[in-house]
Design an enzyme around this catalytic site. Structure first.
Site, PDB file in Angstrom:
ATOM      1  N   LYS B 116      43.542  43.180 -39.742  1.00 29.34           N
ATOM      2  CA  LYS B 116      42.089  43.334 -39.843  1.00 29.34           C
ATOM      3  C   LYS B 116      41.553  42.526 -41.024  1.00 29.34           C
ATOM      4  CE  LYS B 116      41.452  47.370 -37.172  1.00 29.34           C
ATOM      5  NZ  LYS B 116      42.845  47.748 -36.893  1.00 29.34           N
ATOM      6  N   GLU B 202      36.622  50.142 -46.765  1.00 34.58           N
ATOM      7  CA  GLU B 202      35.297  49.946 -46.167  1.00 34.58           C
ATOM      8  C   GLU B 202      34.390  51.035 -46.713  1.00 34.58           C
ATOM      9  OE1 GLU B 202      35.385  50.111 -41.918  1.00 34.58           O
ATOM     10  OE2 GLU B 202      36.327  48.150 -41.709  1.00 34.58           O
ATOM     11  N   ARG B 294      42.131  43.008 -25.290  1.00 30.06           N
ATOM     12  CA  ARG B 294      42.681  43.522 -24.028  1.00 30.06           C
ATOM     13  C   ARG B 294      41.524  43.890 -23.101  1.00 30.06           C
ATOM     14  NH1 ARG B 294      42.605  47.896 -27.711  1.00 30.06           N
ATOM     15  NH2 ARG B 294      40.985  49.314 -27.010  1.00 30.06           N
TER      16      ARG B 294
END
Lengths: 71, 452
Positions: B116, B202, B294
């Site tokens: 990430k 975050e 996906r």
């Protein structure tokens, strides 16, 4: 006297959190079962000492299958 | 074009993929574990192969067993579905090096976007806003504490390689060793589950709504975006109701989100179908969160409003073909909404595996109603896998028409033997907050509190 801790839900053993020889108290988390991606805590119904661990991570569990023997 | 496709998954997504293969004249190979040996959808495939015992590590997550099934069946391509190995770079690599077509982005791309921090860094470089926090992994608990002092608590600590709601710790303050404990707990989970203990920070976005953009990118530089899906209604970070369009995304927001998406797709060198997930804060600002590399569970919502078969596009792109549409051809029409029916207690979300003793539900293959499922009377819902039983997707000219149809359809289900989330699905879509479109990701907690 020996007592067994049994699975309360079917699924897979996510982890066993106690070791053989360790003493546990009633209500303490001893293992975790992963049932349909939800982690469910297995709590000891008794006070005692862990004599033998019968399951390993990823073992398939069904209700009432013995997981841990206490003495 | 692909001739014979192996579907490396289980449950409702298998018959979903088979349906498109039938349309395109592609042969199919289904795989199954001992626990799924009686699943009805195995009969729909041209061939079904046992790959191992119920334990998913030995079956649906067993790369060698799946490659072996592909060899023996003569499949020339593998579709991974969602979950299991769908975003696993090693699996994609094993499929490719066995000389087969992988339906998805390349192993190299999958490997890179696993991180990430890599994605956050890439986004920052092309001016796509990310959820404020650190771009590089944090080094120690002191760094987290300093961040908290500077920007305020609560803060969220996330695993660099986590996902699916796993690997998230909310740190409410710096007292009583909270920071160190959260850091150590997360690092340990990361090491065990994802072979990487890296984590990053975050900030907690205020009143977040989950907005995602479905896109498709072929190997010839063409990228199209297929509108947004709103997936704010979640429990334990798992989605339960999804819809398109969102009630809060404006035409201008959509334009910006499309620009962010195509920029990221190009920067990642991504090919195939995929989804960019964004958070929308209460003040209307959007932040890139992550990419899902996906086919997603909720893809039918987009198929209804865009009038496209996303699996078909995936298969064409994987075969080296060009997208047959460009952005100007995409016309989004009406409104679609999906309810996920899980085998869980509707009040507690406690899992409810077992045998389906009675089953009644309407046929779901109309242009305005679709039921994607792996349900069968007498069928067993095993305790080893995802609790998803069925997806009910409806389309209407307006949102209220789609929601009314969803309500009517869910109400006509009769499933006995296992508990299902249908009652809570109905509570959600009947609530005034849902009807008004005023909700965020903590909606379910609120609705549950109200009931208690």
């Amino acid at each position: 006297m020996e007592k067994t801790i049994n699975a309360h839900m079917p699924g897979l053993v996510a982890r066993v959190v106690v070791k053989e020889g360790e003493s546990v108290v009633k209500g303490q988390e001893v293992a975790v079962i992963n049932c349909m991606k939800t982690e469910l805590s297995v709590e000891s119904p008794y006070d005692g000492t862990v004599k033998k661990i019968l399951v390993a991570e990823w073992d398939e569990m069904e209700v009432d299958k013995p997981m841990i023997i206490l003495e | 074009m692909i001739k014979k496709l192996l579907i490396a998954n289980r449950g409702e997504i298998v018959p979903r993929i088979i349906r498109t293969c039938h349309k395109l004249g592609i042969e199919t190979v289904a795989v199954y574990s001992e626990a799924d040996k009686n699943a009805f959808y195995l009969q729909l495939a041209d061939e079904a192969r046992l790959i191992g015992p119920a334990n998913p590590v030995k079956s649906y997550l067993n790369i060698d067993a799946i490659i072996d099934a592909a060899e023996k069946s003569g499949a020339d391509a593998v579709h991974p579905g969602y979950g299991f190995l769908s975003e696993n770079a090693s699996f994609a690599g094993a499929v490719a090096s066995s000389g087969r077509t992988w339906v998805g982005p390349s192993p190299e791309v999958l490997k890179a976007i696993e991180s990430k921090c890599y994605c956050r860094d890439l986004a920052t470089k092309i001016d796509v806003p990310v959820v404020p926090g650190t771009v590089k992994p944090v080094q120690d608990p002191d760094e987290i504490r300093r961040f908290g002092f500077q920007f305020g608590f609560p803060i969220i600590l996330k695993l660099d390689k986590g996902g699916g709601g796993k690997g998230i710790e909310i740190i409410s303050g710096q007292g009583q060793g909270q920071v160190r404990q959260a850091y150590e707990r997360l690092s340990r989970i990361g090491q065990l589950a994802f072979a990487s203990s890296d984590c990053y920070i975050e900030i907690k976005v205020d009143q977040p709504r989950h907005i995602e953009i479905q896109f498709m990118a072929d190997g010839h530089g063409n990228i199209v975006c297929l509108g947004e899906r709103e997936c704010s209604i979640q429990r334990r970070y798992q989605k339960i109701i999804e819809e398109s369009p969102s009630t809060v995304v404006t035409e201008n927001d959509r334009k910006n989100l499309y620009q962010y998406t195509t920029g990221l797709v190009r920067a990642m060198n991504y090919q195939g179908a995929g989804t960019m997930e964004f958070l929308r804060a209460g003040d209307g600002k959007y932040f890139f969160m992550e990419i899902n590399a996906r086919l997603q569970v909720e893809h039918p919502v987009t198929e209804f409003v865009a009038g496209l078969d996303i699996v078909e596009c995936q298969l064409r792109i994987a075969s080296g073909g060009r997208l047959e549409v460009d952005q100007d051809d995409i016309r989004l029409s009406g409104h679609a909404v999906e309810a996920r029916v899980y085998a869980e207690d509707p009040a507690t979300f406690f899992p409810s595996p077992g045998q389906i003793t009675k089953l009644r539900f309407p046929p779901g293959d109309a242009e305005w109603l679709r039921i994607d499922h792996a349900l069968e009377e007498g069928g067993v819902v095993p305790p080893y896998y995802d609790p998803l039983l069925a997806k009910v997707i409806t389309w209407g000219r307006s949102r209220s028409e789609a929601v009314q149809l969803l309500k009517d359809t869910l109400s006509s289900f009769d499933i006995q033997g296992v508990k299902t989330t249908i009652p809570i699905n109905l509570d959600i879509i009947s609530s005034s907050e849902f009807i008004e479109g005023s909700f965020n990701t903590s909606f379910i907690e609120k609705i549950q509190q109200k009931k208690n």
